[in-house]
Write an enzyme that holds these catalytic residues in place. Structure first.
Site, mmCIF file in Angstrom:
data_model
loop_
_atom_site.group_PDB
_atom_site.id
_atom_site.type_symbol
_atom_site.label_atom_id
_atom_site.label_comp_id
_atom_site.label_asym_id
_atom_site.label_seq_id
_atom_site.Cartn_x
_atom_site.Cartn_y
_atom_site.Cartn_z
ATOM 1 N N LYS A 104 0.871 -1.191 0.000
ATOM 2 C CA LYS A 104 0.000 0.000 0.000
ATOM 3 C C LYS A 104 0.896 1.225 0.000
ATOM 4 O O LYS A 104 2.048 1.155 0.431
ATOM 5 C CB LYS A 104 -0.863 0.009 1.272
ATOM 6 C CG LYS A 104 -2.118 0.843 1.143
ATOM 7 C CD LYS A 104 -3.214 0.063 0.480
ATOM 8 C CE LYS A 104 -4.473 0.872 0.299
ATOM 9 N NZ LYS A 104 -5.612 -0.012 -0.024
ATOM 10 N N ASP A 121 -7.065 4.418 -4.251
ATOM 11 C CA ASP A 121 -7.704 4.273 -2.943
ATOM 12 C C ASP A 121 -8.318 5.664 -2.703
ATOM 13 O O ASP A 121 -8.525 6.410 -3.674
ATOM 14 C CB ASP A 121 -6.668 3.864 -1.871
ATOM 15 C CG ASP A 121 -7.312 3.354 -0.585
ATOM 16 O OD1 ASP A 121 -7.658 2.173 -0.527
ATOM 17 O OD2 ASP A 121 -7.496 4.145 0.371
HETATM 18 N N1 GLU Z 1 -7.438 0.283 -2.627
HETATM 19 C C1 GLU Z 1 -8.189 -0.889 -2.937
HETATM 20 C C2 GLU Z 1 -8.218 -1.812 -1.752
HETATM 21 O O1 GLU Z 1 -8.265 -1.357 -0.631
HETATM 22 C C3 GLU Z 1 -7.772 -1.551 -4.233
HETATM 23 C C4 GLU Z 1 -6.333 -1.910 -4.377
HETATM 24 C C5 GLU Z 1 -5.941 -2.373 -5.780
HETATM 25 O O2 GLU Z 1 -6.793 -2.432 -6.661
HETATM 26 O O3 GLU Z 1 -4.763 -2.670 -5.949
HETATM 27 O O4 GLU Z 1 -8.262 -3.016 -1.851
#
Ligand code: GLU
Length: 451
Positions: A131, A171
Site C-alpha cells: 500500500k 484508494d
Molecule cells: N485500494 C483498494 C483496496 O483497498 C484496491 C487496491 C488495488 O486495486 O490494488 O483493496
C-alpha cells in the site's frame, strides 16, 4: 501447542509489535485483530507456530518514504511525504492502492498494507500485499496542481514499481484522473508501455471494464451471500451506506440493481437520507462530475431528501449497513443503534471502518458481519483481472468481468464461511477471513524458505 500457550505466544508477539512500531495505532489495531484470530490455528497446526513465521508476516519486506515537492498554481512550493510499504510478496507482486489524504502517515499505510496481504490472498489471484500514498490533500486543488503532484510522486516511485514487482492502484483520493497522470509520468521516465504497472487505468488505454465499480459491486455481492446463508435475499431490503466516493456510489448502484433500497450516503460534513432511495444519476453528477459536497445533492433532490449536518448515518433504521467511507467510522454506539434498529447484515466496503468494540457488538447480537478483507476484495480482484488482461494484451467485455467478479466473491464467501466452521466459530467471517488468508500466505512462505 495448546490453545492457552498459543494465546500467550500471540499476546507477547502483540506487545513486541506495539513496542517496535510506536505511534502507529491503526497498524496495531489491524495486527491485533489478525493475531487474535490465529490462536486456534497455532494450536491445530504446529508448523504455523514455528519461530519467525508470524514475526516475518508482521514485518514489511520493504518500506519506502520519500519527499514529494511540487508547485501550486500560484508558484508556491509545497513539500509532502510519499510512502510505499511493500509488505509481502510470497503470493505475487506487491499489490494495493495509493491513498492521497491529509491523514496518511506510515502507521495508516502499514495498516492498509497489512490488511491487503490477507485480502489479496483470499482472492486466490496470485497477488502479494502493499500500500502507499501521501499526506497530500487533493480537495480544492486544480487539475494542473494534481497533475504536478502526481508527476513529482511518480518521479520517485517509478524506481520501486513494475508489472512483476509492485503494482499500485487507487484508494481514497486516487481515482482515474490521478492514475492517468501517474501512468503518463511512469511511461515518460521509463520509456516503456508497461500497462500492468498500475491498475484502475482508463479503458481506452489498458484499464479493465468494471474496475471502478468492482469494490462496491463486490461488497453487495458478499452481503447477498451472507443473507443467502440465512435464507434471505436483497430484494426489498433497506440499506444505509456511508461515504460518497467510488465504493459508496457503486454499492448504491448494485443495491438498486438487486431490488434493495439504499437510503443514505455521507461525507465528512454530514449525511443525506433520501426516503425515495438515493438517486444514482444525481449522486454521480454531484460527486464524479462536479466533485462537490453531498449537501448539494440534498439541495437539488427536493422533498424526499434531507441533509443532516454533522449527523451519523448509522442512526437511520435499515436492514443492511455498508460502511464505505474510511477507517474507524462505525463505533460501538453506532453498532448499538444499528442493532436496536434490527440490522441483519453489515458488509465493510471501506478498510477497517468498524472499530473492534463495534464488531463485537454486532457479532454478539447475531448480525452477519463481513470484514473488509473479504467484503471489499472485489476491487483488488478486478485489479488482478486487469493485470491478466494487460499481460495477454486483451480486453474483456463488462459482462465477462462482472461474471468473474461474481464468481470470485462467491468463492471468498465460501472459504471464509468454511474456515470459520472448521475452526469451530460458525458464522464468524472475521476469524474465517483472517485464518483462510493467513494459511495461504503462510504456506507459500514456508515453502519458500527463510527470506
Ligand atoms: N485500494 C483498494 C483496496 O483497498 C484496491 C487496491 C488495488 O486495486 O490494488 O483493496
Amino acid at each position: 501447542m495448546t490453545l492457552s500457550s498459543s494465546t500467550d505466544r500471540l499476546a507477547s508477539l502483540r506487545a513486541d509489535l506495539e513496542r517496535r512500531n510506536p505511534a502507529e495505532p491503526e497498524f496495531h489495531q489491524a495486527a491485533r485483530e489478525v493475531l487474535e484470530s490465529l490462536a486456534p490455528v497455532f494450536a491445530a497446526r504446529p508448523e504455523y507456530a514455528q519461530p519467525g513465521l508470524i514475526e516475518r508476516i508482521c514485518e514489511p519486506e520493504r518500506q519506502i518514504i520519500f519527499r514529494v515537492p511540487w508547485q501550486d498554481d500560484r508558484g508556491d512550493v509545497h513539500v509532502n511525504r510519499g510512502f510505499r510499504v511493500e509488505f509481502n510478496s510470497a503470493l505475487g507482486p506487491y499489490k494495493g492502492g495509493l491513498r492521497f489524504h491529509p491523514s496518511v502517515n506510515l502507521g495508516v499505510v502499514k495498516f492498509l498494507g497489512f490488511e491487503q496481504i490477507f485480502k489479496n490472498a483470499l482472492t486466490g489471484l496470485g497477488i502479494g500485499g502493499g500500500k502507499g500514498g501521501s499526506d497530500f490533500d487533493p480537495r480544492g486543488r486544480s487539475d494542473a496542481e494534481v497533475m504536478r503532484f502526481c508527476q513529482s510522486f511518480m518521479t520517485e516511485l517509478h524506481r520501486h514499481i513494475g508489472e512483476h514487482t509492485d503494482v499500485p492502484a487507487g484508494d481514497i483520493g486516487v481515482g482515474g484522473r490521478e492514475i492517468g497522470y501517474l501512468f503518463g509520468q511512469y511511461r515518460r521516465i521509463t520509456n516503456r508501455w508497461e500497462a500492468g504497472v498500475l491498475t484502475g487505468k482508463g479503458q481506452a488505454w489498458g484499464g479493465s471494464a468494471i474496475r471502478t465499480q468492482a469494490t462496491g459491486y463486490g461488497s453487495v455481492l458478499f452481503a447477498a451471500e451472507m443473507l443467502r446463508g440465512r435464507g434471505e435475499d436483497l430484494q426489498g431490503q433497506t440499506a444505509v451506506v456511508s461515504g460518497s466516493g467510488n465504493v459508496a456510489i457503486y454499492t448504491i448502484e448494485m443495491l438498486g440493481r438487486r431490488g434493495a433500497h439504499p437510503l443514505t450516503c455521507s461525507d465528512s460534513e454530514g449525511y443525506v437520507v433520501d426516503e425515495k432511495g438515493i438517486d444514482l444519476e444525481l449522486l454521480k453528477q454531484v460527486k464524479e462530475v462536479e466533485r462537490a459536497r453531498i449537501s448539494e445533492y440534498a439541495q437539488r433532490r427536493g422533498a424526499s431528501a434531507q441533509y443532516v449536518r454533522g449527523g451519523r448515518v448509522w442512526d437511520v433504521a435499515a436492514d443492511l449497513a455498508f460502511p464505505s467511507a474510511t477507517q474507524n467510522e462505525l463505533h460501538e454506539r453506532d453498532a448499538l443503534a444499528l442493532v436496536r434498529n434490527g440490522v441483519k447484515a453489515v458488509a465493510e466496503g471501506a478498510n477497517m471502518p468498524t472499530t473492534p468494540e463495534a464488531v463485537r457488538t454486532l457479532q454478539d447480537a447475531g448480525v452477519a458481519f463481513g470484514p473488509g478483507k473479504a467484503a471489499n476484495a472485489g476491487g483488488v480482484a478486478v485489479s488482478a483481472l486487469e493485470m491478466r488482461q494487460n499481460a495477454a494484451r486483451d480486453s474483456w467485455t463488462p459482462e465477462r468481468v462482472e461474471a468473474e467478479l461474481t464468481g470470485i466473491m462467491g468463492d471468498i464467501h465460501r472459504i471464509c464461511h468454511e474456515t470459520a466452521e472448521h475452526y469451530g466459530v460458525p458464522g464468524d467471517y472475521v476469524t474465517g477471513a483472517n485464518i483462510a488468508g493467513f494459511e495461504r500466505v503462510a504456506d507459500a512462505m514456508l515453502a519458500q524458505g527463510l527470506i
